[in-house]
Design a protein around this motif. Structure first.
Motif, PDB file in Angstrom:
ATOM      1  N   ALA A   1     -13.692   6.414   5.496  1.00  0.00           N
ATOM      2  CA  ALA A   1     -13.025   5.551   6.478  1.00  0.00           C
ATOM      3  C   ALA A   1     -13.691   4.180   6.534  1.00  0.00           C
ATOM      4  O   ALA A   1     -13.025   3.139   6.598  1.00  0.00           O
ATOM      5  CB  ALA A   1     -13.057   6.206   7.862  1.00  0.00           C
ATOM      6  N   THR A   2     -15.020   4.180   6.472  1.00  0.00           N
ATOM      7  CA  THR A   2     -15.749   2.905   6.561  1.00  0.00           C
ATOM      8  C   THR A   2     -15.458   2.033   5.352  1.00  0.00           C
ATOM      9  O   THR A   2     -15.137   0.849   5.480  1.00  0.00           O
ATOM     10  CB  THR A   2     -17.265   3.175   6.645  1.00  0.00           C
ATOM     11  OG1 THR A   2     -17.502   4.029   7.748  1.00  0.00           O
ATOM     12  CG2 THR A   2     -18.044   1.873   6.825  1.00  0.00           C
ATOM     13  N   ARG A   3     -15.544   2.642   4.172  1.00  0.00           N
ATOM     14  CA  ARG A   3     -15.345   1.792   2.987  1.00  0.00           C
ATOM     15  C   ARG A   3     -13.891   1.391   2.826  1.00  0.00           C
ATOM     16  O   ARG A   3     -13.595   0.305   2.334  1.00  0.00           O
ATOM     17  CB  ARG A   3     -15.943   2.418   1.733  1.00  0.00           C
ATOM     18  CG  ARG A   3     -15.505   3.794   1.345  1.00  0.00           C
ATOM     19  CD  ARG A   3     -14.481   3.740   0.240  1.00  0.00           C
ATOM     20  NE  ARG A   3     -14.024   5.091  -0.045  1.00  0.00           N
ATOM     21  CZ  ARG A   3     -12.744   5.394  -0.221  1.00  0.00           C
ATOM     22  NH1 ARG A   3     -11.807   4.483  -0.078  1.00  0.00           N
ATOM     23  NH2 ARG A   3     -12.396   6.624  -0.494  1.00  0.00           N
ATOM     24  N   ALA A   4     -12.956   2.194   3.285  1.00  0.00           N
ATOM     25  CA  ALA A   4     -11.549   1.785   3.214  1.00  0.00           C
ATOM     26  C   ALA A   4     -11.311   0.562   4.099  1.00  0.00           C
ATOM     27  O   ALA A   4     -10.602  -0.373   3.714  1.00  0.00           O
ATOM     28  CB  ALA A   4     -10.637   2.934   3.633  1.00  0.00           C
ATOM     29  N   ALA A   5     -11.946   0.560   5.284  1.00  0.00           N
ATOM     30  CA  ALA A   5     -11.803  -0.608   6.170  1.00  0.00           C
ATOM     31  C   ALA A   5     -12.431  -1.836   5.526  1.00  0.00           C
ATOM     32  O   ALA A   5     -11.897  -2.946   5.618  1.00  0.00           O
ATOM     33  CB  ALA A   5     -12.454  -0.321   7.525  1.00  0.00           C
ATOM     34  N   MET A   6     -13.572  -1.643   4.865  1.00  0.00           N
ATOM     35  CA  MET A   6     -14.220  -2.775   4.178  1.00  0.00           C
ATOM     36  C   MET A   6     -13.335  -3.312   3.066  1.00  0.00           C
ATOM     37  O   MET A   6     -13.236  -4.524   2.866  1.00  0.00           O
ATOM     38  CB  MET A   6     -15.564  -2.346   3.606  1.00  0.00           C
ATOM     39  CG  MET A   6     -16.617  -2.122   4.686  1.00  0.00           C
ATOM     40  SD  MET A   6     -18.132  -1.404   3.972  1.00  0.00           S
ATOM     41  CE  MET A   6     -19.271  -1.589   5.365  1.00  0.00           C
ATOM     42  N   GLN A   7     -12.696  -2.411   2.319  1.00  0.00           N
ATOM     43  CA  GLN A   7     -11.848  -2.850   1.212  1.00  0.00           C
ATOM     44  C   GLN A   7     -10.603  -3.582   1.706  1.00  0.00           C
ATOM     45  O   GLN A   7     -10.160  -4.551   1.103  1.00  0.00           O
ATOM     46  CB  GLN A   7     -11.401  -1.648   0.381  1.00  0.00           C
ATOM     47  CG  GLN A   7     -12.532  -0.982  -0.386  1.00  0.00           C
ATOM     48  CD  GLN A   7     -12.020   0.259  -1.060  1.00  0.00           C
ATOM     49  OE1 GLN A   7     -11.885   1.310  -0.434  1.00  0.00           O
ATOM     50  NE2 GLN A   7     -11.704   0.117  -2.335  1.00  0.00           N
ATOM     51  N   ALA A   8     -10.015  -3.056   2.768  1.00  0.00           N
ATOM     52  CA  ALA A   8      -8.751  -3.619   3.243  1.00  0.00           C
ATOM     53  C   ALA A   8      -8.960  -4.900   4.037  1.00  0.00           C
ATOM     54  O   ALA A   8      -8.122  -5.805   4.000  1.00  0.00           O
ATOM     55  CB  ALA A   8      -8.023  -2.594   4.112  1.00  0.00           C
ATOM     56  N   SER A   9     -10.088  -5.001   4.737  1.00  0.00           N
ATOM     57  CA  SER A   9     -10.231  -6.092   5.709  1.00  0.00           C
ATOM     58  C   SER A   9     -11.519  -6.872   5.607  1.00  0.00           C
ATOM     59  O   SER A   9     -11.695  -7.859   6.323  1.00  0.00           O
ATOM     60  CB  SER A   9     -10.122  -5.526   7.132  1.00  0.00           C
ATOM     61  OG  SER A   9      -8.929  -4.811   7.274  1.00  0.00           O
ATOM     62  N   GLY A  10     -12.429  -6.465   4.750  1.00  0.00           N
ATOM     63  CA  GLY A  10     -13.689  -7.200   4.625  1.00  0.00           C
ATOM     64  C   GLY A  10     -13.438  -8.559   3.985  1.00  0.00           C
ATOM     65  O   GLY A  10     -12.535  -8.714   3.162  1.00  0.00           O
ATOM     66  N   GLY A  11     -14.220  -9.523   4.352  1.00  0.00           N
ATOM     67  CA  GLY A  11     -14.064 -10.852   3.752  1.00  0.00           C
ATOM     68  C   GLY A  11     -15.032 -11.066   2.610  1.00  0.00           C
ATOM     69  O   GLY A  11     -15.774 -10.160   2.217  1.00  0.00           O
TER      70      GLY A  11
ATOM     71  N   SER B   1      -6.448   0.297  10.882  1.00  0.00           N
ATOM     72  CA  SER B   1      -7.843  -0.059  11.084  1.00  0.00           C
ATOM     73  C   SER B   1      -7.874  -1.056  12.224  1.00  0.00           C
ATOM     74  O   SER B   1      -6.950  -1.833  12.408  1.00  0.00           O
ATOM     75  CB  SER B   1      -8.400  -0.700   9.820  1.00  0.00           C
ATOM     76  OG  SER B   1      -9.603  -1.372  10.124  1.00  0.00           O
ATOM     77  N   ALA B   2      -8.924  -0.981  13.013  1.00  0.00           N
ATOM     78  CA  ALA B   2      -8.995  -1.854  14.187  1.00  0.00           C
ATOM     79  C   ALA B   2      -9.053  -3.324  13.790  1.00  0.00           C
ATOM     80  O   ALA B   2      -8.522  -4.184  14.472  1.00  0.00           O
ATOM     81  CB  ALA B   2     -10.228  -1.498  15.017  1.00  0.00           C
ATOM     82  N   ARG B   3      -9.684  -3.605  12.672  1.00  0.00           N
ATOM     83  CA  ARG B   3      -9.943  -4.999  12.351  1.00  0.00           C
ATOM     84  C   ARG B   3      -9.314  -5.336  11.009  1.00  0.00           C
ATOM     85  O   ARG B   3      -9.741  -4.898   9.975  1.00  0.00           O
ATOM     86  CB  ARG B   3     -11.453  -5.208  12.309  1.00  0.00           C
ATOM     87  CG  ARG B   3     -11.846  -6.625  12.041  1.00  0.00           C
ATOM     88  CD  ARG B   3     -13.312  -6.863  12.326  1.00  0.00           C
ATOM     89  NE  ARG B   3     -13.678  -8.099  11.645  1.00  0.00           N
ATOM     90  CZ  ARG B   3     -14.581  -8.190  10.685  1.00  0.00           C
ATOM     91  NH1 ARG B   3     -15.247  -7.137  10.287  1.00  0.00           N
ATOM     92  NH2 ARG B   3     -14.831  -9.346  10.110  1.00  0.00           N
ATOM     93  N   ARG B   4      -8.277  -6.134  11.023  1.00  0.00           N
ATOM     94  CA  ARG B   4      -7.492  -6.346   9.816  1.00  0.00           C
ATOM     95  C   ARG B   4      -7.829  -7.628   9.074  1.00  0.00           C
ATOM     96  O   ARG B   4      -7.306  -7.883   8.016  1.00  0.00           O
ATOM     97  CB  ARG B   4      -6.004  -6.325  10.143  1.00  0.00           C
ATOM     98  CG  ARG B   4      -5.519  -4.952  10.554  1.00  0.00           C
ATOM     99  CD  ARG B   4      -4.087  -5.010  11.044  1.00  0.00           C
ATOM    100  NE  ARG B   4      -3.159  -5.354   9.999  1.00  0.00           N
ATOM    101  CZ  ARG B   4      -2.420  -4.491   9.327  1.00  0.00           C
ATOM    102  NH1 ARG B   4      -2.532  -3.209   9.564  1.00  0.00           N
ATOM    103  NH2 ARG B   4      -1.577  -4.912   8.406  1.00  0.00           N
TER     104      ARG B   4
END
Lengths: 317, 317
Positions: B244-254, B306-309
């Motif tokens: 879950a953490t890395r999916a959020a990083m992939q989708a929304s990390g800058g 994800s909370a942060r897009r």
């Protein structure tokens, strides 16, 4: 209401003017421009930081104006026609009212000179404004610092020392007319354009006359002699300060954004005609000699001296 | 020993490379450039501020590299060939060793891409770096954000989420391989150049994949659907974080500085051939639909959330 980066950019984008040669302006990864064929590109970048390049009490519109003006002044010193610019704006927090005020000044001056804001970014950080300005000039016609020749006259546009005078306080008060020169400089774009083919070298007076003329001297491999008593002075400066103080401001104060240039002696009439035509005072203040460095002298030839000859952002003040 | 502004500029000037089309580089009021005839000019500007765009412990060479890389990434996203850049550098105090380190990184990357540093300024202020980069592209061949069409595939270069992973601490430690991606991004200039004539739209992933793809969608007047489980991932990211953490990083990390682009379905073989040719992973991650916005889904079509897009420099973090 929170105003995010994209809202600020939308706010800027909604207000900027454009030009026929802007294929794609703000809103993509980069701007796309179609330079006219056969011209050279002139590029300059200058940053203003709060408390360093403008007093903290400066109005947002004046900050906007000045951040573009200092860059247009560099284009003017090259004899270039302004074309496009980018703006990188760091703000401590998003502030729509501040941005609107800033844009009032920035876009007012941009419109006056037909320069289009085509890109940039807004970021969070201490207040800082970086502008890159691009202009156009015919090959071989740019005014450079390295063309001064022995025997040339040295000239300067407008009046000197007003911006330095605008920073000073007299009995706790600033002089409004001088403070206006500090906050709202007029880049001499028309004069720079008109000096193509007349001036042999040119620089804008941003760090102080003697320091900036020193760049012409060193790049051209010559010396320059300036008659301090001949430096042009506004009535407001004359009224506000004693002779020694205002002479130091004229010779070494920064932020005037006038043009200092050299031209052959046989161009005097053309320069004077230009002055009339532009309605802009242009004063002969010295000459180019063999040697190196800049000598400041009085009318009778005695050396002039001042403790502080130029402005260096990193020097001890 | 005090190091003044002019010394810093001399230090920079002594080390920069040049190009045949630079008529006059650092040292005058502005640079003078001779653009090749028939090409359009691509211009972008980006600022990095200490503590906002890079951690305070970032090495000077990495700051230098990254300040140019983020701008080259914008040129890459337009399919432009890098040509020239300006650098505005604000430093709390003059520091020759810091400047030398900064230039190591900046000029290393500049040399790799044949871009010449032609001007700028150094000023006193909180650490901040503004770069304006200029590139060249044939008329009509630039990659823009507004060309995506319903039915196009969505692709992304490299791997996603590494830079976001590099910021995170695991048991108090950062993962070196991920931190390296944060500090030393590789702008995909060659890929951007090669995608001219193939991609219908392109953006660089600087604010986060979903946010940046959202720019393509809105500018093109279409919707985009992304399959989160298909997003490319490095082994280092997989090893360090739960799904879950890395999916959020992939989708929304800058800060990944990969290219996200759209291309017609019949270009799949060309994109795959390009991937082999460049030795660069290019992954198909979604498609363009009628409508608006970006939908993130799982392989079975369930919506992903994800909370942060995305990353907004002025949004509450």
């Amino acid at each position: 209401m929170a105003t995010g980066e994209f809202d600020l950019i939308a706010r800027i984008r909604a207000r900027v003017g454009t030009r026929d040669d802007v294929v794609l302006g703000i809103g993509d990864d980069a701007a796309l421009l179609a330079p006219p064929p056969g011209l050279q590109l002139v590029v300059t970048a200058d940053t203003l930081n709060a408390g360093v390049h403008f007093p903290h009490d400066t109005a947002p519109a004046d900050i906007g104006w000045k951040s573009l003006a200092v860059n247009l002044s560099d284009l003017a010193a090259m004899g270039a026609a302004p074309a496009w610019c980018t703006l990188s704006l760091s703000l401590p927090q998003p502030d729509a009212a501040w941005i609107d005020g800033f844009l009032d000044g920035f876009l007012d001056l941009a419109g006056e000179h037909g320069i289009a804001l085509v890109g940039g970014d807004t970021t969070r950080g201490p207040l800082s404004i970086s502008v890159t300005a691009m202009g156009l000039v015919e090959p071989g016609r740019a005014l450079r610092r390295d063309g001064a020749r022995v025997g040339d006259d040295v000239w300067v546009t407008g009046t000197l020392g007003d911006a330095a005078g605008g920073l000073a306080r007299l009995s706790g008060e600033q002089v409004p007319a001088l403070r206006a020169r500090l906050d709202h400089p007029s880049p001499r774009v028309d004069a720079g354009r008109a000096l193509r083919g007349i001036a042999t070298a040119c620089v804008d007076v941003s760090d102080g006359l003697l320091a900036d003329l020193g760049h012409i001297a060193s790049r051209s491999g010559v010396a320059a002699q300036v008659e301090v008593d001949a430096l042009p002075m506004s009535e407001a400066l004359r009224a506000a300060f004693d002779e020694a103080t205002r002479a130091a401001m004229q010779a070494s104060g920064g932020d005037d954004y006038e043009l200092c240039f050299t031209a052959p002696m046989d161009a005097r009439e053309r320069v004077e005609a230009l002055s009339s035509q532009l309605g802009l005072r242009i004063t002969r203040i010295g000459r180019i000699l063999a040697g190196e460095g800049v000598q400041a002298v009085h009318a009778d030839g005695r050396p002039w001296s001042s403790a502080r000859r130029g402005y260096d952002h990193f020097a001890a003040q």
